[in-house]
Write a protein that holds these residues in place. Structure first.
Motif, PDB file in Angstrom:
ATOM      1  N   TYR A 280       0.856  -1.185   0.000  1.00 14.44           N
ATOM      2  CA  TYR A 280       0.000   0.000   0.000  1.00 14.44           C
ATOM      3  C   TYR A 280       0.891   1.233   0.000  1.00 14.44           C
ATOM      4  O   TYR A 280       1.942   1.239   0.640  1.00 14.44           O
ATOM      5  N   ASP A 281       0.461   2.282  -0.668  1.00 18.34           N
ATOM      6  CA  ASP A 281       1.146   3.567  -0.535  1.00 18.34           C
ATOM      7  C   ASP A 281       0.760   4.207   0.790  1.00 18.34           C
ATOM      8  O   ASP A 281       1.587   4.779   1.474  1.00 18.34           O
ATOM      9  N   ASP A 282      -0.524   4.124   1.141  1.00 20.96           N
ATOM     10  CA  ASP A 282      -1.039   4.654   2.405  1.00 20.96           C
ATOM     11  C   ASP A 282      -2.136   3.707   2.858  1.00 20.96           C
ATOM     12  O   ASP A 282      -3.289   3.824   2.436  1.00 20.96           O
TER      13      ASP A 282
END
Length: 115
Positions: free
Chosen positions: A80-82
């Motif tokens: 995940y990026d965030d």
């Protein structure tokens, strides 16, 4: 596990427990969900987040969850990026856009849990 096998494993248990209070059925299979609710389950716990319309139609509580991939591979290098923003966006979609589809029964907000 097949739908038939899952139903055979859970329906008698659901029916027996429902005499004592609320029961949740944990399944990703529509036929199992429908049968368990008919047997007395009052909450549908759905790791696939695909059965929200079934819960709305049948008037039961709904627990929708986030999962990336399938049960067999969801822990294989999830990225995940965030993570918080991405999971929150996914769950907002489950709670929001699916509920607004014309002609589709909805789950009452007070009976809709997302995790």
């Amino acid at each position: 596990m097949s739908d038939d096998e899952e139903r055979a494993r859970v329906l008698d248990v659901v029916a027996a427990l429902a005499r004592y209070g609320p029961v949740s059925i944990d399944t990703q299979k529509e036929s199992v969900a429908r049968a368990a609710i008919a047997a007395g389950a009052t909450v549908l716990n759905d790791v696939s987040s695909t059965l929200v319309e079934v819960a709305g139609e049948l008037g039961v509580g709904y627990v929708g969850m986030h999962r990336r991939g399938s049960a067999a591979d969801m822990q294989n290098d999830p990225r995940y990026d965030d993570v918080v923003a991405e999971v929150a966006a996914y769950l907002r979609d489950v709670a929001g856009s699916r509920e607004r589809r014309p002609g589709v029964a909805t789950v009452a907000r007070s009976r809709h849990w997302l995790r």
